[in-house]
Design a protein around this motif. Structure first.
Motif, PDB file in Angstrom:
ATOM      1  N   GLY A  88      22.087   7.607  60.976  1.00 42.23           N
ATOM      2  CA  GLY A  88      21.283   7.995  62.121  1.00 42.23           C
ATOM      3  C   GLY A  88      20.240   9.018  61.730  1.00 42.23           C
ATOM      4  N   SER A  89      19.456   9.432  62.691  1.00 33.99           N
ATOM      5  CA  SER A  89      18.395  10.404  62.440  1.00 33.99           C
ATOM      6  C   SER A  89      18.988  11.725  61.946  1.00 33.99           C
ATOM      7  N   GLY A  90      18.454  12.215  60.841  1.00 32.67           N
ATOM      8  CA  GLY A  90      18.864  13.506  60.329  1.00 32.67           C
ATOM      9  C   GLY A  90      20.129  13.499  59.498  1.00 32.67           C
ATOM     10  N   THR A  91      20.735  12.352  59.268  1.00 34.44           N
ATOM     11  CA  THR A  91      21.985  12.314  58.502  1.00 34.44           C
ATOM     12  C   THR A  91      21.796  11.663  57.140  1.00 34.44           C
ATOM     13  N   GLY A  92      20.555  11.465  56.722  1.00 34.14           N
ATOM     14  CA  GLY A  92      20.304  10.702  55.511  1.00 34.14           C
ATOM     15  C   GLY A  92      20.935  11.260  54.258  1.00 34.14           C
ATOM     16  N   LEU A  93      20.816  12.577  54.023  1.00 33.05           N
ATOM     17  CA  LEU A  93      21.359  13.161  52.800  1.00 33.05           C
ATOM     18  C   LEU A  93      22.871  12.996  52.730  1.00 33.05           C
ATOM     19  N   GLY A  94      23.556  13.259  53.817  1.00 35.03           N
ATOM     20  CA  GLY A  94      25.010  13.099  53.830  1.00 35.03           C
ATOM     21  C   GLY A  94      25.418  11.668  53.579  1.00 35.03           C
ATOM     22  N   ALA A  95      24.708  10.722  54.184  1.00 37.63           N
ATOM     23  CA  ALA A  95      25.025   9.307  53.988  1.00 37.63           C
ATOM     24  C   ALA A  95      24.831   8.901  52.533  1.00 37.63           C
ATOM     25  N   LEU A  96      23.776   9.390  51.899  1.00 38.03           N
ATOM     26  CA  LEU A  96      23.536   9.066  50.499  1.00 38.03           C
ATOM     27  C   LEU A  96      24.615   9.671  49.607  1.00 38.03           C
ATOM     28  N   ALA A  97      25.046  10.879  49.925  1.00 37.22           N
ATOM     29  CA  ALA A  97      26.095  11.519  49.127  1.00 37.22           C
ATOM     30  C   ALA A  97      27.389  10.715  49.177  1.00 37.22           C
ATOM     31  N   HIS A  98      27.789  10.297  50.356  1.00 35.97           N
ATOM     32  CA  HIS A  98      29.019   9.515  50.475  1.00 35.97           C
ATOM     33  C   HIS A  98      28.867   8.153  49.799  1.00 35.97           C
ATOM     34  N   ALA A  99      27.678   7.565  49.908  1.00 32.45           N
ATOM     35  CA  ALA A  99      27.441   6.281  49.234  1.00 32.45           C
ATOM     36  C   ALA A  99      27.542   6.450  47.722  1.00 32.45           C
ATOM     37  N   LEU A 100      27.006   7.555  47.203  1.00 34.16           N
ATOM     38  CA  LEU A 100      27.070   7.823  45.763  1.00 34.16           C
ATOM     39  C   LEU A 100      28.514   7.949  45.297  1.00 34.16           C
ATOM     40  N   ARG A 101      29.317   8.707  46.038  1.00 27.08           N
ATOM     41  CA  ARG A 101      30.705   8.896  45.605  1.00 27.08           C
ATOM     42  C   ARG A 101      31.510   7.604  45.697  1.00 27.08           C
ATOM     43  N   HIS A 102      31.344   6.859  46.785  1.00 26.23           N
ATOM     44  CA  HIS A 102      32.059   5.593  46.915  1.00 26.23           C
ATOM     45  C   HIS A 102      31.676   4.640  45.789  1.00 26.23           C
ATOM     46  N   TRP A 103      30.384   4.603  45.465  1.00 27.51           N
ATOM     47  CA  TRP A 103      29.893   3.721  44.392  1.00 27.51           C
ATOM     48  C   TRP A 103      30.477   4.147  43.049  1.00 27.51           C
ATOM     49  N   ALA A 104      30.502   5.439  42.770  1.00 29.25           N
ATOM     50  CA  ALA A 104      30.999   5.932  41.487  1.00 29.25           C
ATOM     51  C   ALA A 104      32.498   5.680  41.338  1.00 29.25           C
ATOM     52  N   LEU A 105      33.270   5.953  42.381  1.00 27.35           N
ATOM     53  CA  LEU A 105      34.716   5.771  42.296  1.00 27.35           C
ATOM     54  C   LEU A 105      35.101   4.297  42.179  1.00 27.35           C
ATOM     55  N   ALA A 106      34.272   3.418  42.730  1.00 23.86           N
ATOM     56  CA  ALA A 106      34.581   1.987  42.681  1.00 23.86           C
ATOM     57  C   ALA A 106      34.555   1.445  41.263  1.00 23.86           C
TER      58      ALA A 106
END
Length: 227
Positions: A88-106
């Motif tokens: 959503g609006s204003g949550t971009g950095l947090g969303a990218l951080a969680h995407a990065l961690r999920h991608w790395a752990l996978a």
């Protein structure tokens, strides 16, 4: 307007299948001994092929490594694109951080191939660098802009003149600094976690990552993203 559907021949499908199998064996080798020990002859032996036969699919080790690196960057770029679209609006950095961690752990080996120790003697081609630039552009787009009257630190002044890594993004130096802080601190936690350096220390690495992210978001004036 009529659309054109690309068709493939049985030969092309077979070639794609063999190339995919070669890459799978390559990932297994990397997981066992690292990218520097990658051997096409060893892969050929595993697949019951001769060395010359395998070289019809990949000319040399560097071409195979390039394909693996390209796939890794593309998968992270796609993960960032999906996270940006879903946030959503204003949550971009947090969303990218969680995407990065999920991608790395996978797939830690995929992570280390592009963010670990560089493969000796290997230089990424321009098209691979362009995909990596997509990732940094998504990060810069998600960073809130600094106030127009904000003072410029010495390092931000340095970044104003050394911004090749930002892929021609128009972000102000303060925003570049925020993006670098986000990128380096979160990668630092991820690299240590995936390498097993937190094992036995008695705390939850996921909570450390979340705490670092919270501090970064607060410093950037951005609300937390969704996990």
């Amino acid at each position: 307007m009529a659309t054109t559907t690309r068709t493939t021949t049985p030969r092309e499908r077979y070639r794609a299948q063999i190339r995919a199998e070669i890459k799978q064996h390559a990932w297994e080798q990397i997981a066992t001994a690292g990218a520097s020990a990658l051997s096409l002859n060893a892969i050929a032996k595993q697949m019951g092929m001769s060395g010359p036969a395998l070289y019809r699919y990949y000319l040399n080790r560097d071409e195979l490594i390039t394909e693996l690196i390209r796939d890794a960057y593309r998968s992270l770029a796609d993960a960032f694109r999906a996270a940006s679209a879903a946030s959503g609006s204003g949550t971009g950095l947090g969303a990218l951080a969680h995407a990065l961690r999920h991608w790395a752990l996978a797939d830690p080996q995929r992570y280390f191939l592009i963010y670990g120790t560089p493969v000796p003697g290997y230089h990424a081609p321009d098209d691979t660098t362009a995909i990596a630039d997509e990732i940094m552009t998504a990060l810069l787009d998600a960073c809130p802009a600094a106030p127009a009257d904000a003072s410029v630190s010495p390092f931000e002044a340095h970044l104003a003149e050394h911004r090749t890594w930002a892929a021609d993004h128009p972000a102000a130096p303060a925003t570049l600094r925020r993006a670098l802080a986000f990128w380096t601190r979160l990668h630092g936690v991820l690299s240590l976690e995936l390498a097993g350096h937190f094992t036995g220390m008695g705390f939850d690495a996921g909570r450390l990552f979340a705490a670092e992210l919270q501090d970064l978001l607060a410093a950037a004036g951005s609300p937390p993203g969704r996990g």
